[in-house]
Design an enzyme around this catalytic site. Sequence first.
Site, PDB file in Angstrom:
ATOM      1  N   SER A   1      10.766 -55.377  -7.648  1.00  0.00           N
ATOM      2  CA  SER A   1       9.457 -55.027  -7.133  1.00  0.00           C
ATOM      3  C   SER A   1       9.560 -54.558  -5.696  1.00  0.00           C
ATOM      4  O   SER A   1      10.244 -55.159  -4.891  1.00  0.00           O
ATOM      5  CB  SER A   1       8.511 -56.241  -7.212  1.00  0.00           C
ATOM      6  OG  SER A   1       9.045 -57.319  -6.488  1.00  0.00           O
ATOM      7  N   CYS A   2       8.914 -53.452  -5.408  1.00  0.00           N
ATOM      8  CA  CYS A   2       8.773 -52.941  -4.035  1.00  0.00           C
ATOM      9  C   CYS A   2       7.440 -52.210  -3.996  1.00  0.00           C
ATOM     10  O   CYS A   2       6.880 -51.878  -5.047  1.00  0.00           O
ATOM     11  CB  CYS A   2       9.888 -51.952  -3.686  1.00  0.00           C
ATOM     12  SG  CYS A   2      11.496 -52.691  -3.332  1.00  0.00           S
ATOM     13  N   ASP A   3       6.946 -51.963  -2.813  1.00  0.00           N
ATOM     14  CA  ASP A   3       5.710 -51.205  -2.666  1.00  0.00           C
ATOM     15  C   ASP A   3       5.840 -50.265  -1.485  1.00  0.00           C
ATOM     16  O   ASP A   3       6.223 -50.686  -0.392  1.00  0.00           O
ATOM     17  CB  ASP A   3       4.515 -52.137  -2.440  1.00  0.00           C
ATOM     18  CG  ASP A   3       4.251 -53.021  -3.648  1.00  0.00           C
ATOM     19  OD1 ASP A   3       3.616 -52.551  -4.598  1.00  0.00           O
ATOM     20  OD2 ASP A   3       4.710 -54.185  -3.638  1.00  0.00           O
TER      21      ASP A   3
END
Length: 430
Positions: free
Chosen positions: A16-18
């Site tokens: 997960s990354c944003d």
Amino acid sequence: MEGERMASLTPDTPCSCDCFVSVPPASAIPAVIFAKNSDRPRDEVQEVVFVPAAMHAPGSRLQCTYIEVEQVSKTHAVILSRPSWLWGAEMGANEHGVCIGNEAVWTKEPVGEGEALLGMDLLRLALERGSSAQEALHVITGLLERYGQGGSCREDPMPFCYHNTFLLADRTEAWVLETAGQLWAAQRIREGAWNISNQLSIGTDISAEHPKLRAHAQTQGWWGGQGTFDFAQVFSLTQQPVRMEAAKARFQVGRELLRQQQGGITAEVMMGILRNKESGICMDSGGFRTTASMVSILPRDPTQPCVHFLTATPDPSRSVFKPFIFGVGVAQAPKVLSPTFGAQDPARTLPRFQTQVDRRHILYQGHQVALGLMESEQDQGQQLRQKQQALEQEGLEAARGLLARQRAPPLQDWGGLFQTFVERESQMYA
């Protein structure tokens, strides 16, 4: 086959990354604003590395994380936030005001375990070789075509592989680049706010694409060849892993947080979004967490400097965003540089990752003690957090003054700005 690909995604899989970008008129000032949270295995250390511009001899070779590639004659100066065991970077910027962040993604295209270029290698290569977001995009797609992407993306004997999406920004615009093996699609963002979160997001609004993208989809039976071509719909997995469903929720919350601030987005607004724990954008779940964060201000006016804020520490809600500016005299800040292990590094010896080494840099070590105090000693922890906030505000005010031309320091003072803030934060934890 989908089942095989998804079998490697365990509940603790760090995927997960944003990334966020605001292009005027969404920004409160005439600047593009870029931001990223890097969510990785929770004990992984990210260092902040400055690499100066350089000239290279014809025929030079360049060792990336796993493979060698041909070097180019000239590379740009870059500032990188990277997992300290590898060559590439999770996010960074170059001296021409180009910023890039990447994300893990899984598609119908198989993910091979063979060693090639990591998405993080592609990101660094693009920053070193591209003087605009579009040029950096062409660097990535060219290298993808020649070398492919692959290899384990974490420091662990159990291979963990994925393909990549990228958010690229410069002073005038942004691009989303989404890959599936060596295939890709790109969307140009000329105005407004945008975000990406571990899933394909480009639908029918495709600005550029791999020349064989549609033919391949048709050959595989994923697209009939007639009517609308929706990249995300055609290439996304039919059955999404649990973590990718969670990414969808983060993506929607991120998009809404940007929408609420349309026209008023600043560096501080982006920092606030990166600190949002409720949505999972500020990640602390299972075996992974937000290990480093970055926010950049890229003014439209080319006479104004770009200002990049980097934490070099995990959990942005309890970290300091420190300003970096490319200027005369800029040098590596030693306290955010991890120790090196040369040829004995377990990332280099074969088979890889059989042992573990202590990669913590000095600021990381001090910050870990501070995090412990914030969790166990309420009064002392609160005082530390207030000191962090005061230091960060100083950096933000310095940037505001610089961009408003109220307090423009001499060129040679810009280069030492980040190191000064790193030293002050480190002293705070001593």
